[in-house]
Write an enzyme that holds these catalytic residues in place. Sequence first.
Site, PDB file in Angstrom:
ATOM      1  N   GLU A 183       0.821  -1.214   0.000  1.00  0.00           N
ATOM      2  CA  GLU A 183       0.000   0.000   0.000  1.00  0.00           C
ATOM      3  C   GLU A 183       0.857   1.267   0.000  1.00  0.00           C
ATOM      4  O   GLU A 183       0.355   2.353   0.277  1.00  0.00           O
ATOM      5  CB  GLU A 183      -0.957   0.029   1.203  1.00  0.00           C
ATOM      6  CG  GLU A 183      -1.573  -1.297   1.594  1.00  0.00           C
ATOM      7  CD  GLU A 183      -2.440  -1.929   0.517  1.00  0.00           C
ATOM      8  OE1 GLU A 183      -2.581  -1.323  -0.552  1.00  0.00           O
ATOM      9  OE2 GLU A 183      -2.975  -3.014   0.746  1.00  0.00           O
ATOM     10  N   ARG A 229       5.889   7.982  -7.214  1.00  0.00           N
ATOM     11  CA  ARG A 229       5.000   7.757  -8.350  1.00  0.00           C
ATOM     12  C   ARG A 229       4.511   9.110  -8.877  1.00  0.00           C
ATOM     13  O   ARG A 229       3.960   9.910  -8.131  1.00  0.00           O
ATOM     14  CB  ARG A 229       3.817   6.893  -7.904  1.00  0.00           C
ATOM     15  CG  ARG A 229       2.955   6.391  -9.031  1.00  0.00           C
ATOM     16  CD  ARG A 229       1.962   5.353  -8.562  1.00  0.00           C
ATOM     17  NE  ARG A 229       0.902   5.905  -7.722  1.00  0.00           N
ATOM     18  CZ  ARG A 229      -0.396   5.654  -7.882  1.00  0.00           C
ATOM     19  NH1 ARG A 229      -0.793   4.843  -8.846  1.00  0.00           N
ATOM     20  NH2 ARG A 229      -1.287   6.173  -7.067  1.00  0.00           N
ATOM     21  N   GLY A 246     -11.370   3.716 -19.985  1.00  0.00           N
ATOM     22  CA  GLY A 246     -12.773   4.096 -20.050  1.00  0.00           C
ATOM     23  C   GLY A 246     -13.208   4.602 -21.407  1.00  0.00           C
ATOM     24  O   GLY A 246     -14.379   4.993 -21.566  1.00  0.00           O
ATOM     25  N   ASP A 322      -1.044  -1.309 -10.632  1.00  0.00           N
ATOM     26  CA  ASP A 322      -1.274  -2.727 -10.388  1.00  0.00           C
ATOM     27  C   ASP A 322      -1.197  -3.458 -11.726  1.00  0.00           C
ATOM     28  O   ASP A 322      -1.804  -3.028 -12.725  1.00  0.00           O
ATOM     29  CB  ASP A 322      -2.658  -2.966  -9.783  1.00  0.00           C
ATOM     30  CG  ASP A 322      -2.736  -2.542  -8.321  1.00  0.00           C
ATOM     31  OD1 ASP A 322      -1.692  -2.508  -7.656  1.00  0.00           O
ATOM     32  OD2 ASP A 322      -3.856  -2.256  -7.859  1.00  0.00           O
TER      33      ASP A 322
END
Length: 506
Positions: A183, A229, A246, A322
């Site tokens: 995390e 990041r 999307g 991920d």
Amino acid sequence: MTERVGTFCLVLHSHLPLLARHGRWPVGEEWLYQSWAHSYLPVLATLRELAAEGRGPLATLGVTPVLAAQLDDPYCLHGMHDWLGDWMLRAHSAALRLPDLAAHEHRLASAATAEFEAHWRHGGSPALRALRDTGAVELLGGPAAHPFQPLLSHRVRAFSLRAGLDDHALRLGGRPQGIWAPECGYAPGMEDDYARAGVGRFLVDGPALRGDTALARPVGDSDVLCVGRDLDVTYRVWSPRKGYPGSAEYRDFHTWDHPSGLKPARVTGRRVPPERKRPYSPELAARAVQRDADDFVATVAARLRGLRERHGRPALTVAAFDTELFGHWWHEGPAWLAAVLRRLPDAGVAVRTLGGAVSDGLVGDPVTLPECSWGSGKDWRVWAGPQVTEFVSRGDDVQRDLLSCVDTVGAGTGPLLTPDVRDPLADLLADQALHALSSDWAFMVSKDSAADYARSRAELHAGRVAELSGLLRDGRRRAARRRAERWSDAPVPTFGHLDARALAAP
């Protein structure tokens, strides 16, 4: 020759909760096999193909010890092969109703089966090691069982980290120099834990550095580097509200053909109901991949030019995701990755691993990090907020039960832990404690994703720790052994190398 504008690092992190075999749950196994088939197989195949073209380095990959155990497990390997066969049958079953989709799925299932049989039949570790040995990727490690480290005591935190690094070394033939902390959780002082464990760099989310992610930075007075990041670049691909997957042309993840379990529709529009979505077109999606790859490459190049002008030196941008985004959530993700990694060098962008970027000297001044994570709010609220107070309290109890047991002399049995002999019951106790402390359970509750399952798993492992610890403290080893033998899902530790003697007080 194209002028170099800066350095890009792609970081992918593969993680699933421990679900298959070691605590079976049919839906959980489906999660594992779907991610394996649609993400892990095509992503590694893509990187292998690019490496064969002479491209590299390409990416930095993190695979959590929990997932690595599943990818190497004979039960899971057998189940995965069966799942691939079932995928083929499901494709064929749709041939009369959805011929174009069935043909597309047949080709995908055939390629996945060939990839699995050629490179994965002996487990995930050989596939990862082979790719690492080409120099195409750097592999990251992490603590065993994926805990939210800031909530652990120093002893348990160090034990979990050591167990995870040992697991990495056993599976992959060497200890990693960097980790993706679960995390991206951080508390001040953890850099000292990393230094003692031989970890030289770790990932944090961009807000922890106030967005200044252009260089790796030493943390405090240590030599341990944090790498941030870059959210401006990462969110171009996927953010809480938008991103390429999307787009109307891409395959819709949430619309199902229920008789076959296949996904027949394209996104079409964000507010279009499933019954009105248009049929999926691989050709239309392929054109969108090229469009979005071009946009991302231009975004990265522009970002690096701006950073170079601002800092007066070459800079770094890190996009971290991920792994499951590529292929599982975003069907076209692996094709997009291939297009991006082929085009970045032509745009003057050097592609490096995290270690390669450090070796190139992309290191700045020391920084003081605050408490942080990559979760909602970039703080600890997902894992320590009011909605999961029972997990925090239970985690404290688990650690107390574990440490009091290994520090206590059992009645009439002598010390539980002795320097010369491993104790299998102590190892099993530690294994169950680590699983009880997994960050996944609180995350699933906070995000209302299989929350009841997460609560039951956390309670299961914590209850085992309390019971086993009590029996061992009372010197009732035979009763403890009989109790553990009744655990149908995990009579032996998940991590066979795990040695509870490392928990003994100094």
